[in-house]
Write an enzyme that holds these catalytic residues in place. Structure first.
Site, PDB file in Angstrom:
ATOM      1  N   ASP A  61       0.870  -1.171   0.000  1.00 38.26           N
ATOM      2  CA  ASP A  61       0.000   0.000   0.000  1.00 38.26           C
ATOM      3  C   ASP A  61       0.908   1.222   0.000  1.00 38.26           C
ATOM      4  O   ASP A  61       1.475   1.595   1.036  1.00 38.26           O
ATOM      5  CB  ASP A  61      -0.884  -0.017   1.246  1.00 38.26           C
ATOM      6  CG  ASP A  61      -1.804   1.193   1.342  1.00 38.26           C
ATOM      7  OD1 ASP A  61      -1.683   2.111   0.495  1.00 38.26           O
ATOM      8  OD2 ASP A  61      -2.638   1.236   2.261  1.00 38.26           O
ATOM      9  N   ASN A  88       0.260   5.377 -10.948  1.00 35.48           N
ATOM     10  CA  ASN A  88      -1.067   5.085 -11.478  1.00 35.48           C
ATOM     11  C   ASN A  88      -2.091   4.837 -10.379  1.00 35.48           C
ATOM     12  O   ASN A  88      -3.279   5.032 -10.605  1.00 35.48           O
ATOM     13  CB  ASN A  88      -1.001   3.870 -12.403  1.00 35.48           C
ATOM     14  CG  ASN A  88      -2.370   3.357 -12.765  1.00 35.48           C
ATOM     15  OD1 ASN A  88      -3.083   3.973 -13.550  1.00 35.48           O
ATOM     16  ND2 ASN A  88      -2.758   2.230 -12.172  1.00 35.48           N
ATOM     17  N   TYR A 152     -12.315  14.398  -5.763  1.00 37.23           N
ATOM     18  CA  TYR A 152     -11.495  13.740  -6.774  1.00 37.23           C
ATOM     19  C   TYR A 152     -10.859  14.769  -7.703  1.00 37.23           C
ATOM     20  O   TYR A 152      -9.651  14.719  -7.980  1.00 37.23           O
ATOM     21  CB  TYR A 152     -12.353  12.767  -7.579  1.00 37.23           C
ATOM     22  CG  TYR A 152     -11.621  12.097  -8.717  1.00 37.23           C
ATOM     23  CD1 TYR A 152     -10.759  11.032  -8.479  1.00 37.23           C
ATOM     24  CD2 TYR A 152     -11.800  12.515 -10.036  1.00 37.23           C
ATOM     25  CE1 TYR A 152     -10.085  10.414  -9.520  1.00 37.23           C
ATOM     26  CE2 TYR A 152     -11.128  11.903 -11.079  1.00 37.23           C
ATOM     27  CZ  TYR A 152     -10.275  10.850 -10.818  1.00 37.23           C
ATOM     28  OH  TYR A 152      -9.601  10.239 -11.860  1.00 37.23           O
ATOM     29  N   ALA A 154     -10.279  17.907  -7.145  1.00 39.37           N
ATOM     30  CA  ALA A 154      -9.268  18.672  -6.401  1.00 39.37           C
ATOM     31  C   ALA A 154      -7.976  17.872  -6.268  1.00 39.37           C
ATOM     32  O   ALA A 154      -6.874  18.423  -6.388  1.00 39.37           O
ATOM     33  CB  ALA A 154      -9.806  19.054  -5.027  1.00 39.37           C
ATOM     34  N   LYS A 156      -6.839  15.653  -8.351  1.00 38.85           N
ATOM     35  CA  LYS A 156      -6.151  15.612  -9.636  1.00 38.85           C
ATOM     36  C   LYS A 156      -5.600  16.983 -10.030  1.00 38.85           C
ATOM     37  O   LYS A 156      -4.584  17.064 -10.739  1.00 38.85           O
ATOM     38  CB  LYS A 156      -7.092  15.074 -10.709  1.00 38.85           C
ATOM     39  CG  LYS A 156      -7.450  13.601 -10.493  1.00 38.85           C
ATOM     40  CD  LYS A 156      -6.208  12.712 -10.395  1.00 38.85           C
ATOM     41  CE  LYS A 156      -6.543  11.243 -10.288  1.00 38.85           C
ATOM     42  NZ  LYS A 156      -5.345  10.381 -10.253  1.00 38.85           N
TER      43      LYS A 156
END
Length: 253
Positions: A61, A88, A152, A154, A156
Site C-alpha cells: 500500500d 497510477n 477527486y 481537487a 487531480k
C-alpha cells in the site's frame, strides 16, 4: 533494433487492474528487464504478472511509509536503479457535496496526492539521474471538473500542480516528469463505487454520447501515452499534462 526499455527497471503503482495493468504489460513487451507492480490485492497483481515474465508483483500500500519502503526494497533487490516511475494508483469516489464525509475526503486525498508524494520522495535516491522519468496518471477532472466529484477533481488538480513542480525541481538532475490525463476509461473504478457491471456499462454508453469521438477509452489506449512520455525518445518533454479523452474537453469548455 533494440527495444525502447531494454535493460530498464520500471515501477508501476496500481498495477493489478485497468490502466496500471495495461501499462505494465506495455513496458514489459517493449523490453523492460523488470516491471515492478504494486497494489493492495496480491491476487490481482499475480493476474497481471501472469501476462509477462518480466512483471514482478510487489504487494504494498504505497499510501503508507511501510508500502513506500517495500517498493524501494524491491528496486534495491534488482540492482538499486529505477529508470521509470509510473504513479497510477488512485481512486475515484462520487462525492455530492451534501453527502461528503471526512473519511471519504481523506481516503481520496491520501491515495491520489499523499501516496505519490511519499513514494516519489522515498524512491528519488534510486531514480536514474540523468535519464530517469516519472509519469503520473491524472484525469481531465484536474483541469475540467464535473459535478459530484469535487474531492477527486481537487486531488487531480493537485497532481497537475506537483507534476509541474517536480518537473522544475528535478530538471537539474535530468529527470523528466509528465502526466497523462484521461477522460472516461472502462475500468473497475465505477464498480468500486457500488455500480453493477450493467450500471457501469449503461454509464459508459451515456457518456459516449457526449464524447466527440463517440466512445469511452479502453485502458490499452492510455498505456501507449504513458510509455511514450517515459521513453528516451522524448527527452525534451517535461512538465506536460497530456489529455486523452476523445475530445471531451473541447465539448465541455
Amino acid at each position: 533494433m533494440s527495444l525502447p526499455f531494454a535493460d530498464r527497471t520500471v515501477l508501476v503503482t496500481g498495477g493489478g487492474t485497468g490502466i496500471g495493468r495495461a501499462a505494465a504489460l506495455a513496458f514489459a513487451r517493449q523490453g523492460a528487464a523488470a516491471v515492478l507492480i504494486t497494489g493492495r490485492r496480491k491476487e490481482r497483481l499475480d493476474e497481471t504478472a501472469a501476462g509477462h515474465p518480466a512483471i514482478v508483483p510487489v504487494p504494498a500500500d504505497v499510501t503508507t511509509q511501510e508500502g513506500s519502503e517495500a517498493a524501494a526494497a524491491a528496486v534495491r533487490a534488482r540492482g538499486g536503479r529505477l529508470d521509470v516511475l509510473v504513479h497510477n494508483a488512485g481512486i475515484f469516489r462520487f462525492t455530492p457535496l451534501g453527502d461528503l464525509d471526512a473519511g471519504t475526503a481523506r481516503e481520496v486525498l491520501e491515495t491520489n496526492v499523499v501516496g505519490p508524494l511519499l513514494l516519489t520522495g522515498r524512491l528519488l535516491p534510486l531514480l536514474r539521474s540523468p535519464g530517469g522519468s516519472i509519469v503520473v496518471v491524472s484525469s481531465r477532472g484536474g483541469h475540467n471538473p464535473g459535478p459530484n466529484s469535487s474531492v477527486y477533481s481537487a486531488s487531480k488538480a493537485a497532481v497537475h500542480s506537483f507534476t509541474r513542480s517536480w518537473a522544475a525541481e528535478l530538471s537539474d538532475r535530468g529527470i523528466r516528469v509528465n502526466a497523462v490525463a484521461p477522460g472516461f476509461v472502462r475500468t473497475e473504478a465505477y464498480e468500486a463505487n457500488g455500480l453493477s457491471r450493467e450500471e457501469a456499462e449503461g454509464l459508459f454508453a451515456g457518456v459516449a454520447g457526449t464524447v466527440p469521438l463517440g466512445r469511452v477509452a479502453e485502458p490499452e489506449e492510455i498505456a501507449p501515452w504513458i510509455t511514450m512520455l517515459a521513453s528516451a525518445e522524448h527527452a525534451l518533454v517535461t512538465g506536460q499534462i497530456v489529455t486523452v479523452d476523445g475530445g471531451l474537453d473541447i465539448a465541455t469548455t
